[in-house]
Design an enzyme around this catalytic site. Structure first.
Site, PDB file in Angstrom:
ATOM      1  N   HIS A  31       1.947  11.172   0.720  1.00  0.00           N
ATOM      2  CA  HIS A  31       2.857  10.834   2.083  1.00  0.00           C
ATOM      3  C   HIS A  31       4.398  11.228   1.916  1.00  0.00           C
ATOM      4  CE1 HIS A  31      -0.780   8.702   3.330  1.00  0.00           C
ATOM      5  NE2 HIS A  31      -0.754   7.911   2.190  1.00  0.00           N
ATOM      6  N   GLU A  83       0.657   7.726  -3.601  1.00  0.00           N
ATOM      7  CA  GLU A  83       1.315   7.388  -2.377  1.00  0.00           C
ATOM      8  C   GLU A  83       2.412   8.359  -2.055  1.00  0.00           C
ATOM      9  OE1 GLU A  83       0.507   5.172  -0.088  1.00  0.00           O
ATOM     10  OE2 GLU A  83      -1.301   5.242  -1.035  1.00  0.00           O
ATOM     11  N   HIS A 102       1.001  -1.085   0.194  1.00  0.00           N
ATOM     12  CA  HIS A 102       0.098   0.146  -0.098  1.00  0.00           C
ATOM     13  C   HIS A 102       0.995   1.143   0.076  1.00  0.00           C
ATOM     14  CE1 HIS A 102      -3.789   2.180   1.773  1.00  0.00           C
ATOM     15  NE2 HIS A 102      -3.323   2.942   0.892  1.00  0.00           N
TER      16      HIS A 102
END
Length: 309
Positions: free
Chosen positions: A176, A172, A94
């Site tokens: 992040h 992602e 993930h």
């Protein structure tokens, strides 16, 4: 004497040739590591455990020092006909997330490095609209750095649902990694090459993924995907805890009855890229039912493919 001189000259020539070959190999694929020389003057400490302010944020993830290595269990991709399939016998990546020490988190921290074509959320908490990326996919960044090995691995183990894989990778990184201080552009020094921190982040997420072979951990305790046999949350928790010594976040969908996610929590000594990860118990309660059966469903054969890391 002449023979000795010739021998020395020949040896020097060989060394020059070898050095030239080594240099070409070294520069053939651009480096993607940060410049951490200044970190030697900073006392190493685990993130979120420092008693004083971190002076050089390139040396330790700040303020997002609660680092999560997160994984998915999906049963389909929606793009099987295009060859986008799940890895048989493995969970998938993930991401690698930098939560703050108190469990809160930031997202989309640098719009100049926002490569997500469909930001989620679309706006920040203060109402700021996150501009969708309209440029080339991050897979082209990987290709530009000659990292076909990385691209191959990601297409096997970092899989999206309902959209191309590269869109997920961009999400992602943008959501992040731009909030992780050790991936800041300034950390790569004067020889920084555009997008090298993107490649560095992908490598770091994969290193964290390798720490936790979730499929094998569960299977070793008899917990395997099944459409006939269910499990309890306690069984799943015990299977993981007995192997890694802590309890990750265990995520379930469908009113807490379908196993779908695992989040492994850490403090980090050093950088997210290369530091030592200290496993921690999850700071978030499980979303799985404490009482109802938990299903860990099989994937249909057409949604999986045999892979080798």
């Amino acid at each position: 004497m002449l023979s000795l001189l010739r021998a020395v000259t020949a040896l020097a020539f060989v060394r020059l040739v070898v050095a030239g070959v080594s240099e070409r190999r070294y520069s053939g694929i651009p480096n993607t590591f940060p410049s951490l020389l200044s970190c030697s003057s900073q006392v190493p400490v685990f993130s979120c455990e420092n008693a004083s302010l971190i002076q050089n944020t390139c040396c330790s993830p700040t303020p997002g020092g609660l680092v999560l290595a997160t994984q998915f269990w999906d049963t389909h991709t929606g793009l099987e006909e295009q060859g986008q399939k799940l890895p048989k016998g493995s969970w998938t990546i993930h991401g690698l997330w930098p939560d703050n020490c108190d469990g809160s988190f930031q997202q989309y921290c640098d719009f100049s490095r926002q490569y997500d074509p469909a930001p989620s959320p679309a706006t920040l908490s203060d109402g700021t609209i996150i501009p969708p990326w309209e440029g080339p996919g991050v897979d082209t960044f990987i290709k530009d750095f000659g990292r076909n090995d990385l691209l191959t691995f990601m297409n096997k183990f970092w899989i999206n649902q309902g959209a191309p894989n590269a869109a997920f990778w961009a999400h992602e990184f943008s959501k992040h990694a731009t909030c992780t201080s050790t991936f800041d552009v300034k950390c790569y020094g004067p020889d920084y090459k555009e997008h090298e921190e993107v490649i560095n982040f992908f490598d770091a997420a994969i290193r964290a993924f390798h720490r936790y072979p979730s499929f094998d951990i569960l299977a070793a305790s008899g917990i395997v995907p099944s459409n006939k046999t269910s499990y309890t949350l306690q069984q799943i928790t015990t299977a993981i805890n007995t192997q890694i010594g802590v309890t990750p976040f265990i995520g379930c969908s469908h009113n807490g009855t379908v196993l779908s996610e695992l989040w492994y929590f850490h403090h980090v000594l050093g950088t997210e890229q290369y530091g030592s990860f200290k496993p921690l118990d999850s700071t978030s309660p499980s979303t799985c039912s404490q009482t109802a059966p938990i299903w860990y469903f099989e994937r249909t054969p057409s949604s999986e493919q045999e892979v080798r890391a």
